[in-house]
Write a protein that holds these residues in place. Structure first.
Motif, short mmCIF file in Angstrom:
data_model
loop_
_atom_site.label_atom_id
_atom_site.label_comp_id
_atom_site.label_asym_id
_atom_site.label_seq_id
_atom_site.Cartn_x
_atom_site.Cartn_y
_atom_site.Cartn_z
N VAL A 199 0.84 -1.21 0.00
CA VAL A 199 0.00 0.00 0.00
C VAL A 199 0.87 1.25 0.00
O VAL A 199 0.62 2.20 -0.75
N ARG A 200 1.92 1.25 0.84
CA ARG A 200 2.81 2.42 0.91
C ARG A 200 3.53 2.65 -0.41
O ARG A 200 3.72 3.80 -0.83
N ARG A 202 2.57 1.49 -3.56
CA ARG A 202 1.68 1.73 -4.70
C ARG A 202 0.97 3.09 -4.62
O ARG A 202 0.50 3.60 -5.63
N ARG A 203 0.90 3.67 -3.43
CA ARG A 203 0.37 5.03 -3.32
C ARG A 203 1.21 6.02 -4.11
O ARG A 203 0.71 7.03 -4.61
N ARG A 204 2.53 5.72 -4.19
CA ARG A 204 3.46 6.66 -4.80
C ARG A 204 3.76 6.32 -6.27
O ARG A 204 4.48 7.07 -6.92
N ARG A 206 2.76 6.05 -10.00
CA ARG A 206 1.77 6.56 -10.94
C ARG A 206 1.92 5.95 -12.34
O ARG A 206 1.06 6.12 -13.17
N ASP A 211 3.03 -0.29 -11.75
CA ASP A 211 2.03 -0.75 -10.80
C ASP A 211 1.58 -2.17 -11.14
O ASP A 211 1.41 -3.01 -10.25
N LYS A 252 -8.32 -1.94 -0.71
CA LYS A 252 -7.66 -0.63 -0.73
C LYS A 252 -7.44 -0.07 -2.14
O LYS A 252 -7.06 1.10 -2.29
N VAL A 255 -8.40 3.40 -3.35
CA VAL A 255 -7.75 4.51 -2.65
C VAL A 255 -6.31 4.69 -3.10
O VAL A 255 -5.82 5.82 -3.23
N ILE A 256 -5.61 3.58 -3.36
CA ILE A 256 -4.17 3.67 -3.63
C ILE A 256 -3.83 3.63 -5.11
O ILE A 256 -2.69 3.92 -5.48
N GLN A 257 -4.77 3.24 -5.97
CA GLN A 257 -4.48 3.12 -7.39
C GLN A 257 -5.31 4.12 -8.20
O GLN A 257 -6.42 4.48 -7.80
#
Length: 627
Positions: A199-200, A202-204, A206, A211, A252, A255-257
């Motif tokens: 999660v940490r 894949r949040r970053r 883009r 991904d 999640k 939210v993260i992708q």
């Protein structure tokens, strides 16, 4: 070159057989296994050997991850007791029951017999649910079968490890408890840790390709460390680690992708799942000839005794599951106090849907060769159970569902529920638009955004109508837009052929058309699933009821049978609604006049209901609740 040719031929066979199964409306997994069995006896076909490492490390992690990221954490948690009963207790009891049967019928020790019980205990993660979705089972039944299939392999593998340790002479009750504890807790811990780190990261990220590459690594990143994690002879469960990581990351993902990343991941994993799960059933069938030949290495048992033993094991796994599921209805009820318990018909289907698969066959190869007498018979029994349940139960499951008159999800009820969700979300978006609109925002642009936000729920509301000889507005738009888009694409292709525009620019333009066309095609396919004669089951609004719905009557006498305002104005209604205060008939928001909403604004009557045949849902304009 031989390996590459084998892979090409396997994938090609999967595609051809699956296409044929769809054409004749037959289950693809069953047909693939039958083709594999037949091909295994053809002299010039060299069947690839199915090993436990290939299945448990190569096939199982990606298949479990592909299924778990599509599963709902909410549904999984709501059915946790029922899933635990099926995936843990039922597997252990089945392993003990088949172990006792094997111990009685064959001259083997109980640890060896229990090893076979553990091998044949878990239903397959693919077979039952693929058939269930094809024939259309109630969602609650599918949720239970999917949840069970995600975790039962972990229980079975742990039982098999205990049996193998007992065969080697290292066995105690403490070791059994420790083995299950380390498998469950260690696997869950690794799964949570992998999901937390992913999660940490894949949040970053883009970049869509990056991904997707991370997503392809995750099932193995979760599985391998969990299997290596151990305390003494006990090991963590890679199955649990993959399932936990997949459930959390799937929950999640919005939210993260980014939307583009989610679409790419969905397509890639659907492709991987299609190839792997169908290849598995072909490989199962291809093992038939070699396993039959392996029985020659065990001359001490007669063919009749082997046949009776295999038949007894097959009947045993079927009967034990039916019996435990029937007795476990009380457990299923306590696990879902806010829901109705499974009906007897649903319980029968859950009990009959215990199809075994590739894990059963792969786990059989883990039984030690040196210390175990009659190993070839045990492995062959695993094949008989796998093939017997896939063919016997797989072929009879659709007629059973039809005989019990069980119905899958209703497309129109789903459209009603989706329209309710989209209506609430659109209203929130329109309210936010009013707040964020500034003096520099052009009125035409704001109006365009407002129309597009409002059109999404309207396109779903209109699908509920029975159709009055006229195309709904959304259907007209899709038909006209697809036709004009094809003309536009042809013109772009002419420009490409002329060579006057760079290739990269042409690709960007075509990609924009592809995205728009895919959205329109998906909407068209969903609309085609709706039947105008089905009764629409009203879903429960997650927000609950409201005072207006509680006070409003269930029905009132209509003042007419059509929208009189549409008649006066010369327009066509799409979906008719009836005011529950005065009986006025008005058209929905997808209609040109939007007379039902206009009537509400003029009269302040809060609740209306559908005036369409087979629909009994009500809608509160004030609180935006479905009833």
């Amino acid at each position: 070159m031989h390996t590459a040719l084998t892979l090409v031929l396997i994938v090609a066979a999967v595609l051809v057989v699956t296409a044929a199964a769809e054409r004749i409306r037959f289950s693809a997994p069953l047909l693939l296994m039958l083709v594999g069995i037949g091909a295994s006896f053809v002299p010039f076909i060299h069947e690839p050997q199915l090993t436990s490492e290939l299945v448990l490390v190569g096939f199982l992690p990606p298949l479990l991850y592909a299924a778990s990221i599509r599963s709902s954490v909410i549904d999984f948690r709501a059915n946790l007791v029922s899933i635990g009963f099926l995936s843990v207790l039922l597997v252990v009891l089945t392993a003990l029951g088949i172990g006792l049967l094997t111990w009685v019928m064959l001259p083997v020790s109980f640890p060896v017999a229990f090893a076979l019980g553990a091998v044949v205990a878990p239903p397959d993660a693919v077979a039952a649910t693929s058939i269930a979705r094809r024939i259309g089972l109630p969602r609650r039944v599918v949720t239970l079968l999917e949840g069970e299939s995600l975790l039962n392999d972990a229980t079975a593998i742990t039982c098999l490890r205990v049996a193998i340790a007992a065969i080697a002479g290292a066995f105690s009750v403490g070791d059994v408890v420790l083995g299950f504890a380390v498998a469950a807790l260690g696997g869950a811990a690794v799964g949570v840790a992998v999901a937390f780190v992913a999660v940490r990261i894949r949040r970053r990220v883009r970049n869509v390709v990056f991904d997707t590459a991370i997503s392809l690594l995750l099932p193995f990143v979760a599985y391998i460390p969990a299997e290596e994690l151990g305390f003494g002879d006990a090991h963590g469960s890679g199955v649990i680690a993959v399932v936990v990581a997949g459930l959390l990351l799937g929950h999640k993902s919005p939210v993260i992708q980014s939307g583009q990343s989610r679409l790419a991941e969905r397509v890639n994993w659907a492709t991987i799942q299609f190839i792997l799960e169908n290849t598995v059933f072909l490989l199962i069938g291809l093992q038939a000839h070699s396993l039959v030949l392996g029985l020659r290495d065990d001359p001490t048992l007669s063919g009749l005794r082997i046949g009776l033993f295999c038949a007894a094991v097959l009947v045993g796994v079927v009967v034990l599951r039916l019996l435990f599921v029937a007795l476990g209805r009380a457990v299923l009820r306590r696990g879902n106090e806010d829901r109705a318990p499974l009906a007897w018909g649903e319980s029968l289907v859950v009990g009959w849907a215990g199809l075994r698969g590739v894990v059963t066959l792969a786990a059989a190869f883990l039984i030690p060769e040196q210390e175990v007498p009659h190993r070839e018979v045990l492995v062959f029994a695993a094949l008989v159970v796998t093939a017997g349940t896939l063919l016997g139960q797989g072929l009879t499951l659709p007629p059973l569902v039809r005989a019990l008159r069980l119905r899958g999800p209703d497309a129109r009820s789903d459209a009603l529920q989706a329209a309710t969700v989209l209506q609430t979300a659109s209203n929130a978006g329109l309210a936010a638009l009013d707040q964020m609109t500034g003096p520099d925002d052009l009125p035409d642009t704001v109006s365009l955004v407002r129309d597009r936000v409002a059109s999404r729920p309207n396109s779903l509301w209109e699908q509920l109508g029975t159709g009055r000889g006229n195309e709904a507005p959304a259907e007209q738009y899709r038909r006209l837009r697809l036709a004009t888009m094809q003309v536009e694409r042809d013109e772009v292709l002419k420009i490409r052929s002329s060579g006057t525009v760079d290739h990269d620019v042409i690709e960007q333009v075509l990609a924009a058309y592809d995205i728009e066309e895919s959205m329109l095609t998906i909407a068209t396919e969903r609309a085609d699933q709706l039947s105008a004669v089905e009764t629409v089951a009203t879903p429960i609004d997650p927000s609950g009821s409201c005072a207006h719905l509680e006070l409003a009557p269930a029905d009132v006498r209509p003042t007419s049978e059509t929208c009189e305002d549409c008649v006066r104005e010369g327009t066509h209604p799409v979906h008719l609604r009836r005011c529950l205060s005065c009986g006025n008939i008005g058209c929905c928001d997808s209609s040109v006049g939007r007379h039902a909403e206009r009537h509400h604004r003029q009269s302040h009557h809060p609740v209306m209901r559908s005036h369409e045949p087979g629909e009994s849902w009500r809608w509160c304009y004030v609180d935006e609740r479905l009833g």
